[in-house]
Design an enzyme around this catalytic site. Structure first.
Site, short mmCIF file in Angstrom:
data_model
loop_
_atom_site.label_atom_id
_atom_site.label_comp_id
_atom_site.label_asym_id
_atom_site.label_seq_id
_atom_site.Cartn_x
_atom_site.Cartn_y
_atom_site.Cartn_z
N GLY A 1 0.78 -1.24 0.00
CA GLY A 1 0.00 0.00 0.00
C GLY A 1 0.81 1.28 0.00
O GLY A 1 0.33 2.32 0.46
N ASN B 1 1.62 3.00 -2.63
CA ASN B 1 0.92 3.93 -3.54
C ASN B 1 -0.34 4.49 -2.88
O ASN B 1 -0.66 5.66 -3.04
CB ASN B 1 0.59 3.23 -4.87
CG ASN B 1 1.78 3.18 -5.81
OD1 ASN B 1 2.22 4.21 -6.30
ND2 ASN B 1 2.33 2.00 -6.03
N ASN C 1 -4.63 3.23 -13.54
CA ASN C 1 -3.62 2.29 -13.04
C ASN C 1 -2.26 2.96 -13.15
O ASN C 1 -2.05 3.89 -13.92
CB ASN C 1 -3.63 1.00 -13.89
CG ASN C 1 -2.73 -0.07 -13.30
OD1 ASN C 1 -2.49 -0.11 -12.08
ND2 ASN C 1 -2.22 -0.96 -14.14
N HIS D 1 1.70 1.87 -13.87
CA HIS D 1 2.55 0.76 -14.32
C HIS D 1 4.01 1.21 -14.22
O HIS D 1 4.34 2.32 -14.63
CB HIS D 1 2.21 0.38 -15.76
CG HIS D 1 3.01 -0.79 -16.25
ND1 HIS D 1 2.73 -2.09 -15.86
CD2 HIS D 1 4.09 -0.86 -17.07
CE1 HIS D 1 3.61 -2.91 -16.43
NE2 HIS D 1 4.43 -2.19 -17.16
N GLU E 1 -9.21 -2.93 -21.88
CA GLU E 1 -9.20 -4.41 -21.83
C GLU E 1 -7.82 -4.99 -22.09
O GLU E 1 -7.52 -6.10 -21.70
CB GLU E 1 -10.17 -4.95 -22.88
CG GLU E 1 -11.53 -5.27 -22.31
CD GLU E 1 -12.34 -6.03 -23.32
OE1 GLU E 1 -12.21 -7.25 -23.38
OE2 GLU E 1 -13.09 -5.36 -24.05
N ALA F 1 8.86 8.25 -9.15
CA ALA F 1 7.84 8.45 -10.18
C ALA F 1 6.43 8.06 -9.72
O ALA F 1 5.53 8.90 -9.68
CB ALA F 1 8.22 7.67 -11.43
N GLU F 2 6.24 6.80 -9.32
CA GLU F 2 4.87 6.34 -9.03
C GLU F 2 4.18 7.19 -7.97
O GLU F 2 3.02 7.57 -8.13
CB GLU F 2 4.90 4.88 -8.55
CG GLU F 2 5.32 3.90 -9.62
CD GLU F 2 5.28 2.46 -9.15
OE1 GLU F 2 4.35 2.06 -8.43
OE2 GLU F 2 6.20 1.71 -9.50
#
Ligand code: GRF
Length: 211
Positions: free
Chosen positions: A12, A14, A108, A110, A148, A180-181
């Site tokens: 967790g 993020n 999301n 990545h 998808e 970054a994230e």
């Protein structure tokens, strides 16, 4: 007020970045309505509790297949009246029904500069292993709207991170998260919440003053 549902499964970090960013007033017009974990032991649940956020477990292990698990997730999101779904270290593929219902409303993160290294699921080291194997000098992270197609969709934000000669997949993972994230995921959510994201075909345009 945008009701956000955050799907988690692990540590967790993020999620914590989003919680902190909101506390600093960086994600206006938002409410973290719920944290939903596919793993009952996820530390992310403790983080949610400490922040006073309602949390729920939809345990992947008790479902016989991805289909029934996805059905339970979509039901939970519907019952909680979630507008924006955020995948924060959530290593499961969402099926067509969820992706269609929440089109351009699932974000999301990545750990690579997509479309490079668009492989592997969220918790896996694969993108970093590939980056090290290919000897790239720059990697990074991408926040995008889920479609998808695995790890592919309209890109909201990207941030580059330098790869040093001594990096391993593990050190690169940690660098990409820290550099970054943890910044672009909260920022992408904020842009959504202030209505600054315009999706046109495969592309996202950031509109308004904040760019
Ligand atoms: C990391 O592997 C990161 O690259 C990916 O999710 C993991 C972090 O999980 N996006 P968490 O946010 O600490 O649960």
């Amino acid at each position: 007020m945008v009701r956000i549902g955050i799907l988690v499964s692990g540590g967790g970090t993020n999620l914590q970045a989003i919680i902190d960013s909101r506390l600093f007033g960086e994600i206006p017009n938002s409410e973290i309505a719920a944290v939903i974990s596919s793993n009952p032991d996820a530390y992310a649940l403790t983080r949610a509790k400490s922040a006073g956020i309602d949390s729920f477990v939809v345990d992947r292990e008790i479902f016989p297949n991805e289909g029934s698990f996805n059905e339970a997730i979509i039901k939970k999101l519907h019952d909680l009246d979630i507008e924006l779904v955020v995948l924060a270290g959530f290593p499961h593929v969402l099926d067509k029904a969820i992706v269609e219902k929440y089109k351009n409303r699932i974000i999301n993160i990545h750990p690579s500069l997509l479309p490079s290294f668009a492989c592997g699921k969220a918790k896996e080291l694969i993108p970093h292993e590939m980056a090290i194997k290919e000897g790239v000098k720059i990697s990074g992270a991408t926040a995008y709207f889920v479609t998808e197609k695995l790890n592919s969709g309209p890109i909201i934000l990207q941030k580059a991170v330098e790869v040093s000669q001594d990096d391993t997949a593990i050190t690169l993972q940690s660098k990409v998260m820290r550099e970054a994230e943890w910044s672009i995921l909260p920022r992408a959510i904020a842009l959504y919440c202030i209505g600054a994201l315009e999706v046109s075909g495969e592309k996202v345009k950031i509109i308004g003053e904040i760019q």
